[in-house]
Scaffold this active site. Structure first.
Site, PDB file in Angstrom:
ATOM      1  N   SER A 154      -9.259   2.054   3.319  1.00 17.38           N
ATOM      2  CA  SER A 154      -8.454   2.772   2.348  1.00 17.38           C
ATOM      3  C   SER A 154      -7.439   1.898   1.627  1.00 17.38           C
ATOM      4  O   SER A 154      -6.787   2.341   0.696  1.00 17.38           O
ATOM      5  CB  SER A 154      -7.720   3.925   3.047  1.00 17.38           C
ATOM      6  N   LYS A 212       0.837  -1.198   0.000  1.00 14.97           N
ATOM      7  CA  LYS A 212       0.000   0.000   0.000  1.00 14.97           C
ATOM      8  C   LYS A 212       0.873   1.249   0.000  1.00 14.97           C
ATOM      9  O   LYS A 212       1.907   1.298   0.678  1.00 14.97           O
ATOM     10  CB  LYS A 212      -0.904  -0.009   1.236  1.00 14.97           C
ATOM     11  N   SER A 225      -9.488  -0.576   7.542  1.00 13.30           N
ATOM     12  CA  SER A 225      -8.993  -0.283   6.192  1.00 13.30           C
ATOM     13  C   SER A 225      -8.318  -1.458   5.505  1.00 13.30           C
ATOM     14  O   SER A 225      -8.014  -1.379   4.322  1.00 13.30           O
ATOM     15  CB  SER A 225      -8.010   0.893   6.245  1.00 13.30           C
TER      16      SER A 225
END
Length: 621
Positions: free
Chosen positions: A292, A216, A316
């Site tokens: 996210s 990420k 997330s």
């Protein structure tokens, strides 16, 4: 009841006087979200009002009042002192069917310890070209294929080239999946070549050698900048070295394939990013992945990587895992070093793992967990021993599952049916016990978490934001930052008092049960609307439904895992969540593995999926 309401606000009874039993008269308050969806021109108007020097404070007053922040937090009477960091004593974990591993041992040796805990494969690969699950190539599949010489990480039209071709194809019309913010074919090929040479010499480092793993874009990973989903942050905070978790994966020979897309600054639940495109759900590319850690969930679901790293600040990792039909693991607060991760939030965010299978999540967990010093996440209570589940044994009998019925059922009807059925199947196939409990003040905890994560986010970047051209921010993030900046110090302190209460409530529940079970989300993946592409969107109703089961894991620092257990009538994935006692990841992984075994033959291939082991990359539909 534990909470009394008046015109002035809530008054909370002492924790010891609150009944957590199944016959408690505690009021269950569903998420009370009063805000219309806004995108495009409407979100711009909303932001203009929020950022107005005169109208902004007035608008925020009404938003706080209508969404019960005033009643449950701002004007509340709370006797307990605040707790600012959710650290936990190790104590006697009483876990069974486990292997004790020294957390100071080398990373490859810990990975091998995890492999030693796995059952032997039910059947060997056929020339390394048959996946061991319905649609996921696993870490062990890659390792067996590489070790057998059937395929190498670098040869023409094979894994590295197939990966590069798939990412390029997926980013173009008609797919436009927007999986990655940054990836480098040159760097990937070099890593693959190095891995190939190790296998040719018989010197592979671990089962992760040559396995593609995505990261990420909230985690430092050279040679890429760390953008946090923004267009500006990498200029102010250059990436100079790998994050600790990335260093550990490299030490195992993993191929770090790039930085996955994410919701800008982690400030949303949809994953929609107006700067880098919207990551699309491989099960239906017209729908969100969740955020996210949106790109990380999507690349695993699409078959591009068996493992991806995310960061879980409010579900997330687990929430997009559920929406995309993969596994999402968030360990105990402090279990994974936080060095090299953007400081979006200090006390609720944790590096987490997205994987195609429980086994792969376990192997990744073994690689990246363990102590590191110095670290603001390190506590004096951490143990030098980590316990790994002996998945060779299917014995999870006697495990007690806590269920709060009103909360469990507070989701859409299809999720309730699928998750209830999954729980029933667990009970039918294993000697488990359900303990009916009450978890009080869940909505107060959700608001306190939101206030905490928002305050920490804007505080982290306050200096940068003063000098930033706001035109570089997405409109939805501008709205979020305006809300975050409106919280006061007094409200933050009261939110931490709520944290204290909830930690005590959960400690009492875990005295009676080993794991809390719930759905992972209240809704399945919803559609991406055209008006959101340029501005992002504000959809607080769906956002609250997506995170309503996530909060305890983050706010209280508890380990939690999401496991795929079915699909709705549209074929969209649904996940079941297991929340564990602090430091008891082994128990969670063991139960999750048993649950996966009940469903693995029912898992469906997404509409967008790539097979990196084939001589030609499979096209998404």
């Amino acid at each position: 009841m534990g909470v009394f309401f008046s015109d002035k606000g809530a008054t909370y009874k002492p924790v010891k006087d609150v009944n957590l039993g199944p016959n408690s008269n505690e009021l269950y308050l569903p998420a009370n979200v009063r805000a219309p969806r806004a995108a495009g021109f409407l979100v711009k108007i909303f932001v203009w009002f929020l950022e107005s020097k005169f109208l902004g404070p007035l608008l925020m007053h009404f938003l706080k009042r209508d969404n019960l922040i005033h009643k449950l937090i701002t004007d509340a009477e709370i006797k307990e002192p605040p707790i600012f960091v959710p650290s936990h004593l190790v104590g006697n974990l009483n876990e069974e069917e486990v292997m004790a591993v020294d957390s100071h041992s080398s990373v490859p040796s810990r990975v091998q310890n995890a492999v030693d805990c796995l059952p032997s494969p039910a059947k060997s690969l056929s020339n390394g070209i048959m996946p061991s699950s319905v649609h996921h190539w696993t870490v062990m599949d890659y390792w067996r294929a590489y070790s057998s010489g059937a395929i190498t990480p670098i040869m023409e039209m094979q894994v590295a080239e197939n990966f590069i071709a798939a990412v390029i194809e997926s980013s173009k019309t008609p797919l436009q999946m927007s999986f990655f913010i940054n990836f480098s074919p040159k760097d990937i090929l070099q890593q693959a070549e190095d891995s190939t040479l190790r296998y040719e010499k018989g010197e592979s480092i671990s089962v992760l050698d040559g396995v593609p793993i995505a990261v990420k874009d909230e985690i430092d990973c050279l040679p890429y900048p760390t953008t946090g989903g923004t267009k500006w942050l990498h200029r102010l905070r250059p990436c100079k070295t790998d994050a600790c978790c990335v260093t550990r994966l490299r030490s195992c020979g993993a191929i770090l394939v790039g930085k996955t897309n994410m919701h800008e600054l982690g400030a949303g639940t949809s994953g929609i990013n107006p700067h880098y495109g919207t990551p699309r759900n491989p099960y239906d590319r017209r729908r969100i992945t969740g955020g996210s850690s949106s790109g990380s969930a999507a690349v695993v679901a699409a078959g591009l990587c068996p493992i991806a790293l995310g960061v879980d600040g409010g579900g997330s990792v687990r929430m997009p895992a559920a929406l995309c039909g993969v596994v999402g693991l968030k360990p105990t607060f402090g279990r994974i070093p936080h060095e090299g991760v953007l400081p979006l939030n200090w006390t609720v965010g944790m590096v987490g793992i997205l994987a195609g299978t429980i086994e792969d999540a376990f192997i990744a967990y073994a690689a990246i967990s363990g102590e590191a010093a110095p670290s603001y996440h390190k506590t004096a209570h951490e143990s030098s021993k980590v316990f790994y589940p002996l998945l060779k044994s299917a014995n999870i009998s006697g495990v007690r599952l806590a269920k709060y019925g009103k909360w469990f059922n507070d989701c859409n009807e299809e999720i309730k049916i699928i998750c209830s059925r999954a729980l029933d199947r667990l009970l039918e196939n294993y000697c488990l016990k359900v303990v009916e409990v009450t978890i009080p003040e869940i909505e107060a905890m959700r608001l306190a978490h939101y206030l905490t994560i928002g305050t920490e986010c804007i505080t982290s970047f306050s200096t940068h934001l003063k000098n930033l051209d706001y035109a570089e921010l997405g409109w939805d993030v501008r709205a979020a930052l305006s809300v975050y900046g409106a919280f006061s110090g007094e409200e933050y302190i009261k939110a931490q008092k709520i944290r204290n209460r909830q930690m005590q409530f959960h400690n009492r529940i875990f005295a009676e049960a080993d794991v809390i079970v719930s759905p992972m989300t209240g809704v399945t993946a919803y559609p991406i609307l055209d008006d959101s592409h340029q501005t992002g969107e504000l959809d607080y109703v769906n956002g609250a439904a997506l995170v309503q089961y996530s909060i305890a894991g983050n706010f209280l620092g508890l380990p939690a895992i999401s496991v795929p257990v079915g699909y709705d009538k549209l074929g969209l994935p649904i996940g079941l969540q297991l929340i564990g006692r602090p430091w008891c990841e082994a128990t969670l992984i063991h139960i999750a593995y048993a649950l996966q075994a009940l469903y693995v033959e029912e898992y469906r291939r997404p509409e967008v999926h790539y097979d990196l082991m084939k001589k030609r990359t499979a096209k998404g539909s």
